[in-house]
Design an enzyme around this catalytic site. Sequence first.
Site, short mmCIF file in Angstrom:
data_model
loop_
_atom_site.label_atom_id
_atom_site.label_comp_id
_atom_site.label_asym_id
_atom_site.label_seq_id
_atom_site.Cartn_x
_atom_site.Cartn_y
_atom_site.Cartn_z
CG ASN A 1 -7.69 -1.87 -5.28
OD1 ASN A 1 -6.77 -2.78 -4.87
ND2 ASN A 1 -7.67 -1.08 -4.34
CG ASP B 1 -2.04 1.13 1.23
OD1 ASP B 1 -2.51 1.34 0.16
OD2 ASP B 1 -2.72 1.43 2.17
C1 IPE Z 1 -5.05 -2.76 -0.30
O1 IPE Z 1 -5.02 -1.36 -0.41
C2 IPE Z 1 -5.14 -3.55 -1.52
C3 IPE Z 1 -3.94 -3.90 -2.28
C4 IPE Z 1 -2.91 -3.27 -1.80
C5 IPE Z 1 -3.97 -4.35 -3.46
P1 IPE Z 1 -6.17 -0.39 -0.60
O2 IPE Z 1 -5.48 0.94 -0.81
O3 IPE Z 1 -7.01 -0.78 -1.79
O4 IPE Z 1 -6.97 -0.54 0.86
P2 IPE Z 1 -7.76 0.48 1.31
O5 IPE Z 1 -8.90 1.00 0.47
O6 IPE Z 1 -6.93 1.60 2.05
O7 IPE Z 1 -8.48 -0.31 2.51
C1 IPE Z 2 -1.05 0.42 -4.10
O1 IPE Z 2 -1.08 1.60 -3.31
C2 IPE Z 2 -1.95 -0.58 -3.80
C3 IPE Z 2 -2.86 -0.75 -4.88
C4 IPE Z 2 -4.20 -1.06 -4.83
C5 IPE Z 2 -2.54 -1.08 -6.44
P1 IPE Z 2 -2.64 2.60 -3.15
O2 IPE Z 2 -2.90 2.85 -4.51
O3 IPE Z 2 -3.59 2.15 -2.51
O4 IPE Z 2 -1.74 4.02 -2.55
P2 IPE Z 2 -2.40 4.72 -1.57
O5 IPE Z 2 -3.12 4.23 -0.48
O6 IPE Z 2 -3.61 5.59 -2.21
O7 IPE Z 2 -1.35 5.81 -1.16
MG MG Z 3 -3.88 2.20 -0.55
#
Ligand code: IPE
Ligand code: IPE
Ligand code: MG
Length: 237
Positions: A56, A8
């Site tokens: 996502n 993340d």
């Molecule tokens: C979790 O991250 C999913 C992945 C890393 C693929 P998200 O950024 O989607 O999760 P939330 O929305 O903060 O819970």
């Molecule tokens: C990558 O991080 C995880 C995926 C869902 C690909 P994020 O895209 O969730 O990054 P943040 O949480 O918005 O910083």
């Molecule tokens: Mg995220």
Amino acid sequence: MHVGIIMDGNGRWATKRGLPRLVGHKRGASRVKDIVKASTELGVTTLTLYAFSTENWKRAAHEVEGLMKLFRGYLQNNFVELNEKNIKVNFLGDPAPLAADLRVQMADLEALTKDNTLITLNVAINYGGRDDLVRATRTLAAKVQNGTLAVDDITEQVVSDHLDTAAQSDPDLIIRTAGELRISNFMVWQSAYSELAFIGNSWPEFTPEVYAEVIADYRSRTRQFGAVIPKGAEAVE
Ligand code: IPE
Ligand code: IPE
Ligand code: MG
């Protein structure tokens, strides 16, 4: 030892630098190689990377498209090398909504690497822990319906055997980068006794050094699995 990583913080990494979120995803994708290599050196036998959740899809269309383009590029650029490095690649999640060419490449890579032994690399794409359980439940219900499985024969082991991680051990450690304190639908069933590590670094900042520290901290923990283990007798894998 099985490690799961909720990768993340790509978006925030980029936004903080005045860059488009997709630049953060690109940077994040470039961390994977190092972390797979570090895993083999740290004694990790299965590494699961959470790359795209069932939730996502709610993101802006151009971000979803950009992420899919990155997966496509990652597969194309690493297809041969992953096999040469003796890495066994598995995809977790429901591939059905993914583009046909991606699905073909994923299946081909799984088939090509199925006998590799250095490390198992699970890549979770369109993965949700609840969706994993729903799909397993449907398979089990169909088996009961066609008479190949008795209701009383459904045990925890049988449920585990019908998840995307069938035949794999549960994650011993789940690491989430970028500071959020939640699981976000990652391995809901399999994480029942996983150790958790939430770290501040975003995924693009997750270096092998930081990883080694997290693993060392994990190794200092006592895992009791509900029992009481006498001092000195505990062993962490
Ligand atoms: C979790 O991250 C999913 C992945 C890393 C693929 P998200 O950024 O989607 O999760 P939330 O929305 O903060 O819970
Ligand atoms: C990558 O991080 C995880 C995926 C869902 C690909 P994020 O895209 O969730 O990054 P943040 O949480 O918005 O910083
Ligand atoms: Mg995220």
